[in-house]
Design an enzyme around this catalytic site. Structure first.
Site, PDB file in Angstrom:
ATOM      1  N   ASN A 120       3.604   1.798   1.951  1.00 19.99           N
ATOM      2  CA  ASN A 120       2.275   1.443   1.894  1.00 19.99           C
ATOM      3  C   ASN A 120       2.831   1.480   3.564  1.00 19.99           C
ATOM      4  O   ASN A 120       3.254   0.424   3.883  1.00 19.99           O
ATOM      5  CB  ASN A 120       1.352   0.656   1.791  1.00 19.99           C
ATOM      6  CG  ASN A 120       0.567   0.238   2.500  1.00 19.99           C
ATOM      7  OD1 ASN A 120       0.196   1.176   2.814  1.00 19.99           O
ATOM      8  ND2 ASN A 120      -0.261  -0.466   1.774  1.00 19.99           N
TER       9      ASN A 120
ATOM     10  N   CYS B 196      -5.114  -1.230   6.830  1.00 19.66           N
ATOM     11  CA  CYS B 196      -4.548  -0.181   6.187  1.00 19.66           C
ATOM     12  C   CYS B 196      -5.984   0.906   7.369  1.00 19.66           C
ATOM     13  O   CYS B 196      -5.928   2.122   6.631  1.00 19.66           O
ATOM     14  CB  CYS B 196      -4.746  -0.353   4.751  1.00 19.66           C
ATOM     15  SG  CYS B 196      -2.648  -0.786   4.516  1.00 19.66           S
TER      16      CYS B 196
ATOM     17  N   HIS C 119      -4.792   7.410   2.483  1.00 23.13           N
ATOM     18  CA  HIS C 119      -4.253   6.279   2.552  1.00 23.13           C
ATOM     19  C   HIS C 119      -3.020   6.065   1.709  1.00 23.13           C
ATOM     20  O   HIS C 119      -3.405   6.585   0.344  1.00 23.13           O
ATOM     21  CB  HIS C 119      -5.379   5.168   3.213  1.00 23.13           C
ATOM     22  CG  HIS C 119      -4.140   3.536   3.201  1.00 23.13           C
ATOM     23  ND1 HIS C 119      -2.958   3.869   3.974  1.00 23.13           N
ATOM     24  CD2 HIS C 119      -4.568   2.650   2.010  1.00 23.13           C
ATOM     25  CE1 HIS C 119      -2.755   2.656   4.173  1.00 23.13           C
ATOM     26  NE2 HIS C 119      -3.359   1.852   2.602  1.00 23.13           N
TER      27      HIS C 119
HETATM   28  N1  COA Z   1       8.572  -6.253 -10.340  1.00 22.83           N
HETATM   29  C1  COA Z   1       8.351  -6.275 -11.342  1.00 22.83           C
HETATM   30  N2  COA Z   1       7.162  -7.069 -11.806  1.00 22.83           N
HETATM   31  C2  COA Z   1       6.298  -7.520 -11.398  1.00 22.83           C
HETATM   32  C3  COA Z   1       6.302  -6.968 -10.060  1.00 22.83           C
HETATM   33  C4  COA Z   1       8.028  -5.951  -9.029  1.00 22.83           C
HETATM   34  N3  COA Z   1       8.036  -5.640  -8.745  1.00 22.83           N
HETATM   35  N4  COA Z   1       5.430  -7.290  -9.553  1.00 22.83           N
HETATM   36  C5  COA Z   1       4.931  -7.995 -10.119  1.00 22.83           C
HETATM   37  N5  COA Z   1       5.622  -7.836 -11.438  1.00 22.83           N
HETATM   38  C6  COA Z   1       4.683  -8.333 -12.568  1.00 22.83           C
HETATM   39  C7  COA Z   1       4.318  -9.278 -12.416  1.00 22.83           C
HETATM   40  O1  COA Z   1       4.475 -10.619 -12.842  1.00 22.83           O
HETATM   41  C8  COA Z   1       3.224  -9.489 -13.731  1.00 22.83           C
HETATM   42  O2  COA Z   1       3.126 -10.047 -15.015  1.00 22.83           O
HETATM   43  P1  COA Z   1       2.857 -10.824 -15.591  1.00 22.83           P
HETATM   44  O3  COA Z   1       1.803 -10.331 -16.512  1.00 22.83           O
HETATM   45  O4  COA Z   1       3.714 -11.525 -16.462  1.00 22.83           O
HETATM   46  O5  COA Z   1       2.047 -12.052 -15.243  1.00 22.83           O
HETATM   47  C9  COA Z   1       3.416  -8.046 -13.924  1.00 22.83           C
HETATM   48  O6  COA Z   1       3.668  -7.285 -13.285  1.00 22.83           O
HETATM   49  C10 COA Z   1       1.238  -7.126 -14.037  1.00 22.83           C
HETATM   50  O7  COA Z   1       1.169  -7.514 -12.502  1.00 22.83           O
HETATM   51  P2  COA Z   1      -0.260  -7.271 -12.102  1.00 22.83           P
HETATM   52  O8  COA Z   1       0.196  -7.977 -10.281  1.00 22.83           O
HETATM   53  O9  COA Z   1      -0.997  -6.687 -12.814  1.00 22.83           O
HETATM   54  O10 COA Z   1       0.372  -5.373 -11.935  1.00 22.83           O
HETATM   55  P3  COA Z   1      -0.474  -3.641 -11.631  1.00 22.83           P
HETATM   56  O11 COA Z   1      -0.195  -3.041 -13.015  1.00 22.83           O
HETATM   57  O12 COA Z   1      -1.742  -4.518 -10.741  1.00 22.83           O
HETATM   58  O13 COA Z   1       0.309  -3.708 -10.090  1.00 22.83           O
HETATM   59  C11 COA Z   1       0.817  -2.996  -8.315  1.00 22.83           C
HETATM   60  C12 COA Z   1       0.446  -4.135  -9.060  1.00 22.83           C
HETATM   61  C13 COA Z   1       0.565  -4.551  -6.856  1.00 22.83           C
HETATM   62  C14 COA Z   1       0.879  -1.810  -7.751  1.00 22.83           C
HETATM   63  C15 COA Z   1      -1.680  -3.090  -7.648  1.00 22.83           C
HETATM   64  O14 COA Z   1      -1.954  -3.625  -7.879  1.00 22.83           O
HETATM   65  C16 COA Z   1      -1.632  -2.411  -6.914  1.00 22.83           C
HETATM   66  O15 COA Z   1      -1.175  -1.340  -6.186  1.00 22.83           O
HETATM   67  N6  COA Z   1      -2.764  -2.913  -5.972  1.00 22.83           N
HETATM   68  C17 COA Z   1      -3.382  -2.751  -5.002  1.00 22.83           C
HETATM   69  C18 COA Z   1      -2.333  -2.710  -3.683  1.00 22.83           C
HETATM   70  C19 COA Z   1      -2.595  -2.146  -2.582  1.00 22.83           C
HETATM   71  O16 COA Z   1      -3.597  -0.874  -2.572  1.00 22.83           O
HETATM   72  N7  COA Z   1      -2.825  -2.496  -1.899  1.00 22.83           N
HETATM   73  C20 COA Z   1      -3.024  -2.345  -0.846  1.00 22.83           C
HETATM   74  C21 COA Z   1      -4.201  -1.765   0.013  1.00 22.83           C
HETATM   75  S1  COA Z   1      -4.213  -1.045   0.981  1.00 22.83           S
END
Ligand code: COA
Length: 307
Positions: free
Chosen positions: A264, A111, A234
């Site tokens: 993204n 990214c 980004h």
């Molecule tokens: N729909 C519904 N629930 C979902 C889901 C979806 N698409 N994806 C994950 N969940 C659930 C998980 O299973 C978890 O459930 P649990 O609590 O029962 O285990 C819950 O939602 C929370 O998951 P978590 O991963 O802790 O959520 P979060 O608040 O961290 O959000 C992201 C997830 C991926 C959106 C966030 O962590 C993020 O944006 N991370 C950085 C990503 C990024 O920038 N990546 C690229 C770098 S360039």
């Protein structure tokens, strides 16, 4: 000599996949995706579209918006994590599509790819090797997604953005900073052709790292946060973008946000956002723009420029 962005271009596939569409594919909801990421929809390439075809269209758009012809381009750099093939490079395919007679190569920094590419281009211009460089960020992430994994498939989209950098004696890129730290490679990687991510942990490192990066960029250039006119980050997650804007004490009106419409698009996200804000007139001549990114590797970096 400075490297000035003299024109930008973009291309997004026609097909739009909304959060509602994704509800039919995996156990998710529009509300969850919107609240956790700010994403409402993403563009998805069709079978005939490739990273190189999207990159070519974005480059044609940037050329059309400049007063240059393809013969004036003396270097092509494509930032991509999703090349059509391992080789030839996507940059060479674009070179052939556009009939440009110039060296061409790809850069892979996930990214952060477009920031790395701008940094390399800036150095080629500063040293006098190049005068007009075509820099492209292009990605077809739909190929890399496991469409049954709700934790990743809702986050990404396809597209391409481009910028032409020209040697300019007055203004352009003020500084570019690039960084890498390979010790976190298990948090975000591609395994068996699918993205694997520990989203929550990536999120925390991204917010901290980008906060430090903002400090580093301002200190290095002897600038105050009030000197920045526009933040073009980004586009991974609106919450990460808001945290960086807060660090800069910038209202969201001064931040270019496309993550809601594009999701993204990795190396394509910054040039697509930049293109949007340049073309709709938000970014104006002489303004100070901060571009920043964080991605797998981990890699991260910033480009500060006077437009
Ligand atoms: N729909 C519904 N629930 C979902 C889901 C979806 N698409 N994806 C994950 N969940 C659930 C998980 O299973 C978890 O459930 P649990 O609590 O029962 O285990 C819950 O939602 C929370 O998951 P978590 O991963 O802790 O959520 P979060 O608040 O961290 O959000 C992201 C997830 C991926 C959106 C966030 O962590 C993020 O944006 N991370 C950085 C990503 C990024 O920038 N990546 C690229 C770098 S360039």
């Amino acid at each position: 000599m400075y490297s000035k962005i003299i024109s930008t271009g973009g291309y997004l596939p026609k097909k739009i996949l909304t959060n509602k569409d994704l509800e039919k594919k995996v156990d998710t909801t529009h509300e969850w995706i919107l609240e956790r990421t700010g994403i409402e929809q993403r563009h998805i390439a069709d079978d005939k579209e490739s990273t190189s075809s999207m990159a070519t269209k974005a480059a044609e758009d940037a050329l059309k918006n400049s007063n240059l012809k393809s013969v004036d381009i003396d270097l092509i750099i494509v930032a991509t994590t999703t090349p059509d093939q391992i080789f030839p490079s996507t940059a060479c395919i674009v070179q052939n599509n556009l009939n440009i007679n110039a060296p061409a190569f790809d850069i892979q920094a996930a990214c952060t790819g477009f920031i790395y590419a701008l940094s390399v281009a800036d150095n080629y211009i500063r040293t006098g090797f190049s005068k007009n460089i075509l820099v492209i960020g292009a990605e077809k992430y739909s190929n890399l997604l496991d469409w049954s994994d709700r934790s990743t498939c809702v986050l990404f989209g396809d597209g391409a953005g481009a910028a032409i950098l020209s040697a300019n004696k007055d203004k352009g890129i003020i500084s570019s900073l690039i960084h890498a730290d390979g010790q976190y490679n298990d948090l975000l990687s591609v395994e068996k052709n699918h993205i694997k991510m520990k989203g929550n942990e990536v999120f925390k490192v991204a917010v901290n790292t980008l906060s430090n990066l903002v400090d580093e960029t301002l200190t290095k250039n002897n600038l105050d946060k009030t000197d920045i006119d526009w933040l073009v980050p980004h586009q991974a997650n609106l919450r990460i973008i808001k945290a960086t804007a807060k660090k800069l004490s910038m209202p969201l009106e001064r931040v270019v946000v496309t993550v809601n419409k594009h999701a993204n698009t990795s190396a394509a996200s910054i040039p697509l956002a930049l293109n949007e804000a340049v073309r709709d007139g938000r970014i104006k001549e002489d303004q100070v723009i901060l571009l920043e990114a964080f991605g797998s590797g981990f890699t991260w970096g910033s480009v500060l420029l006077r437009y």
